[in-house]
Scaffold this motif. Structure first.
Motif, PDB file in Angstrom:
ATOM      1  N   GLN A   1     -53.157 -82.764  24.320  1.00  0.00           N
ATOM      2  CA  GLN A   1     -52.548 -83.313  23.099  1.00  0.00           C
ATOM      3  C   GLN A   1     -51.346 -84.181  23.466  1.00  0.00           C
ATOM      4  O   GLN A   1     -51.159 -85.271  22.925  1.00  0.00           O
TER       5      GLN A   1
ATOM      6  N   PHE B   1     -48.826 -84.231  12.983  1.00  0.00           N
ATOM      7  CA  PHE B   1     -49.831 -85.295  12.994  1.00  0.00           C
ATOM      8  C   PHE B   1     -50.333 -85.603  11.590  1.00  0.00           C
ATOM      9  O   PHE B   1     -50.840 -86.677  11.329  1.00  0.00           O
ATOM     10  N   ALA B   2     -50.256 -84.622  10.692  1.00  0.00           N
ATOM     11  CA  ALA B   2     -50.662 -84.854   9.310  1.00  0.00           C
ATOM     12  C   ALA B   2     -49.452 -85.269   8.473  1.00  0.00           C
ATOM     13  O   ALA B   2     -49.446 -85.092   7.254  1.00  0.00           O
ATOM     14  N   ASP B   3     -48.414 -85.758   9.163  1.00  0.00           N
ATOM     15  CA  ASP B   3     -47.174 -86.205   8.511  1.00  0.00           C
ATOM     16  C   ASP B   3     -46.470 -85.083   7.758  1.00  0.00           C
ATOM     17  O   ASP B   3     -45.809 -85.324   6.753  1.00  0.00           O
TER      18      ASP B   3
ATOM     19  N   THR C   1     -57.116 -88.820  13.602  1.00  0.00           N
ATOM     20  CA  THR C   1     -56.071 -87.988  14.198  1.00  0.00           C
ATOM     21  C   THR C   1     -56.595 -86.646  14.667  1.00  0.00           C
ATOM     22  O   THR C   1     -56.199 -86.146  15.719  1.00  0.00           O
ATOM     23  N   PHE C   2     -57.483 -86.043  13.889  1.00  0.00           N
ATOM     24  CA  PHE C   2     -57.881 -84.665  14.195  1.00  0.00           C
ATOM     25  C   PHE C   2     -59.286 -84.551  14.795  1.00  0.00           C
ATOM     26  O   PHE C   2     -59.594 -83.565  15.440  1.00  0.00           O
TER      27      PHE C   2
ATOM     28  N   ALA D   1     -54.047 -85.244  17.807  1.00  0.00           N
ATOM     29  CA  ALA D   1     -54.187 -83.822  17.536  1.00  0.00           C
ATOM     30  C   ALA D   1     -55.597 -83.292  17.806  1.00  0.00           C
ATOM     31  O   ALA D   1     -55.844 -82.098  17.684  1.00  0.00           O
TER      32      ALA D   1
ATOM     33  N   ARG E   1     -58.018 -92.041   8.547  1.00  0.00           N
ATOM     34  CA  ARG E   1     -56.869 -91.733   9.389  1.00  0.00           C
ATOM     35  C   ARG E   1     -56.874 -90.255   9.787  1.00  0.00           C
ATOM     36  O   ARG E   1     -56.555 -89.889  10.918  1.00  0.00           O
ATOM     37  N   PHE E   2     -57.236 -89.422   8.840  1.00  0.00           N
ATOM     38  CA  PHE E   2     -57.315 -87.986   9.127  1.00  0.00           C
ATOM     39  C   PHE E   2     -58.332 -87.724  10.241  1.00  0.00           C
ATOM     40  O   PHE E   2     -58.051 -87.023  11.212  1.00  0.00           O
TER      41      PHE E   2
ATOM     42  N   LEU F   1     -56.031 -80.229  20.076  1.00  0.00           N
ATOM     43  CA  LEU F   1     -55.628 -78.970  19.436  1.00  0.00           C
ATOM     44  C   LEU F   1     -56.782 -78.413  18.617  1.00  0.00           C
ATOM     45  O   LEU F   1     -57.072 -77.210  18.648  1.00  0.00           O
TER      46      LEU F   1
ATOM     47  N   ALA G   1     -47.447 -77.887  16.464  1.00  0.00           N
ATOM     48  CA  ALA G   1     -47.738 -79.166  17.111  1.00  0.00           C
ATOM     49  C   ALA G   1     -48.728 -79.998  16.306  1.00  0.00           C
ATOM     50  O   ALA G   1     -48.762 -81.220  16.429  1.00  0.00           O
ATOM     51  N   GLY G   2     -49.537 -79.345  15.482  1.00  0.00           N
ATOM     52  CA  GLY G   2     -50.595 -80.054  14.767  1.00  0.00           C
ATOM     53  C   GLY G   2     -50.157 -80.642  13.440  1.00  0.00           C
ATOM     54  O   GLY G   2     -50.511 -81.779  13.116  1.00  0.00           O
TER      55      GLY G   2
END
Lengths: 221, 227
Positions: free
Chosen positions: B188, A86-88, B10-11, B194, B6-7, B197, A82-83
């Motif tokens: 999530q 998100f990092a493409d 997202t995380f 993400a 962006r990273f 998670l 699932a993760g």
């Protein structure tokens, strides 16, 4: 009693579901053929790295092992499948299963190999090195064969755990045995397909478990 | 936005983190709760089975061996699905929480029975004979002489096995138990981000890294004292 038999041991439903369940069983065997050798090999690398003479390598390996022994296998699988999108990074369920199993199994197999290698006295190394074998040769021809023999029951027992763990792949919709059985269950509203899957797991694993438990008790005696 | 930003977005998104932190903490508490319940009931049940087995009543022992083999050979997820989806149709409905607890307790009981049994067998026969000849009964010998010696041997393998089975609380996600993994994946899905998670992963590490270290410590300590 009849209701119980009808719900869990319904032969008609088992027969109906058998084609997809047997296909799932084939996929489970295939998955095992991929992840078990990968884990055995990865574990060996981890074990050798954890005994490296370079401190940085040794510490990195220990952190790797503890990290992946601490995360539940299902959590690791879900985080990866699932993760990563998100990092493409798009991956198939099969790839996600392989990556998470490689990480988790290498840590566990690695610990087993390491304890095996540590159980071999340093006299063995001294003797082989003094006959002119290189360090790598000593490891490959003298230490490892004895180490693996010492921890063989642990390696087998961990392999049983890995085979059982392949059932987690059903959660990310990889069409293995449990996934197929659960599909059949949801269509028939009956638990017999899962009982059928359980029987197939038992056919493969029960003999091994029996053997292991005899081995364990024999060693103790 | 640069790649790096962006990273982070997202995380490690602070807004998402703040919003879902209560859910993650709640999930962590449920995970801890089930884990503790499973450890206590599983080990006690396993010990009871091992003690019962030492009386060597054949029908009882055959049943114990069968039970242990089943729980060792079947994947826990298979047992969970059978109980959770099968039993309601025969009129016995259990919540996901109870099914998870029951299955993990049985699995831990099975593994710990094997470990305790191996420990009991490892105590020298002379110990049995000496205690019985002082006039102690079988049960007194078992509980006061054999068991204390057996348990010392069983602690390292038991610790490792218990840790491994406790991590299976994550399987509760499949049958909708509100434990950590379930909360993380739900958050999530809702946030489309993400970060939950990551929070879940960090929470698992906070919970289990100390436990893994404790296991390592116990293993070394007892291995050293045995030698």
């Amino acid at each position: 009693m009849d209701a119980l038999l009808h719900q869990f041991f319904n032969f008609d439903i088992m027969m109906q579901a058998s084609p997809i369940i047997l296909r799932g069983f084939g996929m489970t065997l295939l998955l095992c053929l991929v992840v078990v050798p990968m884990g055995l090999l990865g574990g060996l690398v981890v074990a050798l790295a954890s005994l490296s003479s370079v401190r940085a390598v040794r510490w990195t390996t220990i952190i790797f092992v503890d990290l992946f022994r601490a995360i539940p296998p299902l959590a690791l699988l879900i985080f990866i499948s699932a993760g990563l999108p998100f990092a493409d990074i798009r991956i198939s369920p099969f790839t996600a299963v392989c990556i998470s199993f490689l990480l988790n199994n290498s840590a566990y197999y690695g610990e087993i190999y390491r304890s095996g290698i540590e159980s071999i006295g340093s006299g063995q190394t001294d003797a082989s090195r003094s006959t002119g074998l290189s360090a790598a040769q000593t490891m490959a021809y003298v230490i490892l064969p004895q180490a693996v023999r010492n921890v063989l029951p642990d390696l087998v027992s961990n392999t049983v755990e890995v085979v059982k763990l392949t059932s987690l792949a059903s959660v990310v919709a990889f069409a293995e045995l449990l996934y197929a059985a659960d599909m059949a269950r949801s269509v028939t509203y009956n638990a017999s397909p899962i009982t059928f899957a359980a029987v197939l797991y038992l056919v493969v694993l029960w003999p091994v478990v029996r053997l292991l438990s005899r081995l364990e008790n024999k060693i103790q005696n | 936005m640069t790649q790096y930003e962006r990273f982070l977005d997202t995380f490690f998104n602070p807004a998402v983190m703040a919003k879902y932190l209560p859910n993650i903490v709640e999930g962590l508490l449920v995970t801890c709760q089930i884990a503790i319940l499973v450890v206590v009931s599983g080990i006690l049940f396993g010990l009871a089975l091992a003690l019962l087995r030492s009386y060597r009543w054949t029908p009882v022992n055959l049943f114990i061996i069968f039970f242990v083999d089943m729980c060792r050979a079947l994947p826990p997820l298979v047992l969970i699905l059978i109980l959770y989806f099968g039993l309601p149709n025969v009129g016995l409905t259990m919540s996901g929480y109870v099914v998870l607890w029951l299955v993990l307790t049985c699995v831990l009981a099975a593994f710990s029975e094997e470990i305790f049994w191996a420990g009991i067998l490892s105590v020298d026969k002379g110990q049995w004979m000496a205690s019985r000849s002082t006039g102690m009964s079988y049960t007194q010998t078992l509980l006061n002489v054999v068991l204390p010696q057996a348990i010392r041997m069983t602690i390292p393998p038991l610790t490792n096995r218990t840790i491994a089975i406790t991590k299976n609380t994550a399987l509760g996600m499949v049958i909708g138990v509100d434990e950590l993994l379930n909360e993380a994946t739900t958050a999530q899905a809702f946030s489309g981000n993400a970060t939950p998670l990551m929070m879940g992963a960090i929470a698992y590490l906070m919970l289990f890294v100390p436990v893994v270290y404790l296991g390592r410590y116990i293993e070394h300590r007892f291995a050293w004292r045995k030698a």
